[in-house]
Motif scaffolding. Structure first.
Motif, PDB file in Angstrom:
ATOM      1  N   ASN A   1      81.060 105.460  63.373  1.00 53.96           N
ATOM      2  CA  ASN A   1      81.714 104.921  62.160  1.00 53.96           C
ATOM      3  C   ASN A   1      83.418 105.322  62.453  1.00 53.96           C
ATOM      4  N   CYS A   2      83.806 106.084  63.389  1.00 51.13           N
ATOM      5  CA  CYS A   2      85.308 106.239  63.354  1.00 51.13           C
ATOM      6  C   CYS A   2      85.409 106.052  65.188  1.00 51.13           C
ATOM      7  N   LYS A   3      86.683 105.753  65.147  1.00 50.18           N
ATOM      8  CA  LYS A   3      87.724 105.751  66.543  1.00 50.18           C
ATOM      9  C   LYS A   3      87.291 106.531  67.711  1.00 50.18           C
ATOM     10  N   GLU A   4      86.626 107.920  66.491  1.00 52.97           N
ATOM     11  CA  GLU A   4      87.127 109.009  67.812  1.00 52.97           C
ATOM     12  C   GLU A   4      85.323 108.840  68.535  1.00 52.97           C
ATOM     13  N   GLU A   5      84.861 108.247  68.452  1.00 50.77           N
ATOM     14  CA  GLU A   5      83.016 108.086  68.551  1.00 50.77           C
ATOM     15  C   GLU A   5      83.326 107.508  70.178  1.00 50.77           C
ATOM     16  N   ILE A   6      84.478 106.808  70.217  1.00 50.40           N
ATOM     17  CA  ILE A   6      84.558 106.517  71.469  1.00 50.40           C
ATOM     18  C   ILE A   6      84.818 108.080  72.520  1.00 50.40           C
ATOM     19  N   LYS A   7      84.943 108.256  72.491  1.00 53.08           N
ATOM     20  CA  LYS A   7      85.340 109.834  73.000  1.00 53.08           C
ATOM     21  C   LYS A   7      83.715 110.280  74.497  1.00 53.08           C
ATOM     22  N   LYS A   8      83.352 109.853  73.422  1.00 55.43           N
ATOM     23  CA  LYS A   8      82.286 110.529  73.778  1.00 55.43           C
ATOM     24  C   LYS A   8      81.376 110.028  74.841  1.00 55.43           C
ATOM     25  N   TRP A   9      81.866 108.629  74.945  1.00 62.23           N
ATOM     26  CA  TRP A   9      81.363 107.668  75.840  1.00 62.23           C
ATOM     27  C   TRP A   9      82.546 107.668  77.656  1.00 62.23           C
ATOM     28  N   HIS A  10      81.677 106.924  78.181  1.00 61.29           N
ATOM     29  CA  HIS A  10      82.573 106.422  79.671  1.00 61.29           C
ATOM     30  C   HIS A  10      82.224 104.950  80.284  1.00 61.29           C
ATOM     31  N   LEU A  11      82.851 103.971  80.399  1.00 60.80           N
ATOM     32  CA  LEU A  11      82.365 102.837  81.323  1.00 60.80           C
ATOM     33  C   LEU A  11      82.080 102.741  82.665  1.00 60.80           C
ATOM     34  N   TYR A  12      80.823 102.309  83.188  1.00 62.07           N
ATOM     35  CA  TYR A  12      81.345 102.073  84.578  1.00 62.07           C
ATOM     36  C   TYR A  12      80.530 100.697  84.619  1.00 62.07           C
TER      37      TYR A  12
ATOM     38  N   GLY B   1      81.506  99.768  66.832  1.00 63.41           N
ATOM     39  CA  GLY B   1      81.587  99.891  68.311  1.00 63.41           C
ATOM     40  C   GLY B   1      81.626  98.142  68.482  1.00 63.41           C
ATOM     41  N   LEU B   2      82.268  98.348  69.357  1.00 68.91           N
ATOM     42  CA  LEU B   2      81.848  97.150  70.467  1.00 68.91           C
ATOM     43  C   LEU B   2      82.145  96.878  71.608  1.00 68.91           C
ATOM     44  N   PHE B   3      81.758  96.524  72.381  1.00 61.73           N
ATOM     45  CA  PHE B   3      81.359  96.693  73.769  1.00 61.73           C
ATOM     46  C   PHE B   3      81.380  95.381  74.651  1.00 61.73           C
ATOM     47  N   SER B   4      82.131  94.950  75.577  1.00 57.40           N
ATOM     48  CA  SER B   4      82.554  93.110  75.866  1.00 57.40           C
ATOM     49  C   SER B   4      83.132  93.767  77.390  1.00 57.40           C
ATOM     50  N   GLY B   5      82.876  93.126  77.858  1.00 56.78           N
ATOM     51  CA  GLY B   5      83.524  92.609  78.805  1.00 56.78           C
ATOM     52  C   GLY B   5      83.154  91.093  79.405  1.00 56.78           C
ATOM     53  N   THR B   6      83.180  90.908  81.231  1.00 64.04           N
ATOM     54  CA  THR B   6      82.877  89.730  81.814  1.00 64.04           C
ATOM     55  C   THR B   6      82.062  89.882  82.544  1.00 64.04           C
ATOM     56  N   LEU B   7      81.305  88.700  83.422  1.00 64.42           N
ATOM     57  CA  LEU B   7      80.161  89.936  84.202  1.00 64.42           C
ATOM     58  C   LEU B   7      80.373  88.827  85.208  1.00 64.42           C
ATOM     59  N   SER B   8      80.186  89.481  86.906  1.00 66.82           N
ATOM     60  CA  SER B   8      80.461  88.664  88.461  1.00 66.82           C
ATOM     61  C   SER B   8      79.972  88.871  88.799  1.00 66.82           C
TER      62      SER B   8
ATOM     63  N   CYS C   1      77.038  95.927  83.971  1.00 66.30           N
ATOM     64  CA  CYS C   1      78.605  96.839  83.808  1.00 66.30           C
ATOM     65  C   CYS C   1      77.536  97.794  82.649  1.00 66.30           C
ATOM     66  N   GLY C   2      78.271  99.285  82.186  1.00 67.59           N
ATOM     67  CA  GLY C   2      77.340  99.867  81.493  1.00 67.59           C
ATOM     68  C   GLY C   2      78.348 100.602  81.093  1.00 67.59           C
ATOM     69  N   MET C   3      77.617 100.934  79.218  1.00 70.03           N
ATOM     70  CA  MET C   3      78.664 102.580  78.795  1.00 70.03           C
ATOM     71  C   MET C   3      77.646 103.371  78.616  1.00 70.03           C
ATOM     72  N   ARG C   4      77.911 104.412  78.827  1.00 71.57           N
ATOM     73  CA  ARG C   4      77.053 105.941  79.322  1.00 71.57           C
ATOM     74  C   ARG C   4      77.539 106.845  78.377  1.00 71.57           C
TER      75      ARG C   4
ATOM     76  N   GLY D   1      71.577 112.421  77.770  1.00 67.07           N
ATOM     77  CA  GLY D   1      72.702 112.083  77.415  1.00 67.07           C
ATOM     78  C   GLY D   1      71.992 110.362  77.113  1.00 67.07           C
ATOM     79  N   MET D   2      72.202 108.930  77.170  1.00 68.01           N
ATOM     80  CA  MET D   2      72.063 107.732  76.577  1.00 68.01           C
ATOM     81  C   MET D   2      73.109 106.610  77.542  1.00 68.01           C
ATOM     82  N   SER D   3      72.480 105.498  77.638  1.00 65.71           N
ATOM     83  CA  SER D   3      73.573 104.383  78.134  1.00 65.71           C
ATOM     84  C   SER D   3      72.989 103.443  77.708  1.00 65.71           C
ATOM     85  N   LEU D   4      73.563 101.927  77.544  1.00 66.39           N
ATOM     86  CA  LEU D   4      73.570 100.381  77.329  1.00 66.39           C
ATOM     87  C   LEU D   4      74.365  99.766  78.424  1.00 66.39           C
TER      88      LEU D   4
END
Length: 225
Positions: free
Chosen positions: A38-49, A73-80, A97-100, A191-194
């Motif tokens: 619900n705020c832009k600060e939320e993405i600071k709780k995550w990292h991408l891999y 939140g918007l998790f997006s990208g390209t799978l190769s 790809c993932g967000m943890r 923790g969690m991931s998607l």
């Protein structure tokens, strides 16, 4: 005498009410927010891999957007499935790809809940929900957190609340289900991931290389029973 009986009855009623209130007060709420985008600060709780860490060519991003209906939140990208030429890593597969989430400050206790709920708007792909718990196995050379995974199919186009019973999460080791007699300890969640893979998933879900996109409103623990 009747006045005395009335006082006794009033006292008993008050005691019963107080006891009932105390029991209800001690009972955890039927749902518990774990993440709310619900705020832009939320993405600071995550990292991408992604597989790019091992020579793959997949890529991902995580942002918080507001398209008129509040922050999401918007998790997006390209799978190769391709691998970078000359990569030093001898990887057996790519296309993930993932967000943890970063580790919680200590841990969160979900022992009073039986289900993880996610409010998502997706693209018809199958995603993977992972819960990380404290490693109590202590296997030689295995210092990583215990991980538990379950598929999440997200229909395309509309907001959808996926509910995954904790009993459906299977123990995994580096993305593979392991044959071990283990029980999740929901009282020690770290923790969690998607995440998303180009291949695999549930029948009928979109798969293969290409773009992926899933919006996330919130992730909760709920008690259904």
């Amino acid at each position: 005498m009747s006045r005395f009986r009335s006082l006794i009855q009033a006292s008993l009623n008050a005691t019963k009410k107080a006891l009932t209130w105390n029991v209800d007060d001690l009972m955890p709420p039927c749902e518990k927010y774990i993440f709310s985008f619900n705020c832009k600060e939320e993405i600071k709780k995550w990292h991408l891999y992604s597989d790019s860490e091992y020579g793959g060519l997949s890529s991902a991003s995580l942002e918080v957007t507001d398209e008129g209906d509040g922050f999401k939140g918007l998790f997006s990208g390209t799978l190769s499935l391709d691998v970078m030429e000359g990569s030093k890593w001898n990887i057996s597969r790519s296309g993930f790809c993932g967000m943890r989430s970063k580790k919680f400050n200590g841990f969160i206790d979900l022992d009073s809940y039986d289900t993880i709920a996610l409010k998502l708007k997706g693209d018809g792909r199958c995603y993977i929900s992972t819960i990380y718990t404290e490693n109590w196995v202590n296997s030689p050379g295995q210092q990583e957190d215990n991980s538990w995974q379950a598929f999440v199919y997200v229909p395309a186009g509309n907001w959808y609340i996926a509910k995954i019973p904790l009993a459906r999460y299977l123990p995994t080791w580096r993305g593979n289900v392991i044959d071990a007699s283990m029980e999740m300890n929901p009282a020690r969640v770290l923790g969690m991931s998607l995440s998303v893979n180009a291949e695999g998933g549930v029948p009928g879900a979109r798969s293969g290389p290409g773009d992926f996109r899933v919006e996330i409103d919130w992730i909760k623990a709920v008690r259904n029973e």
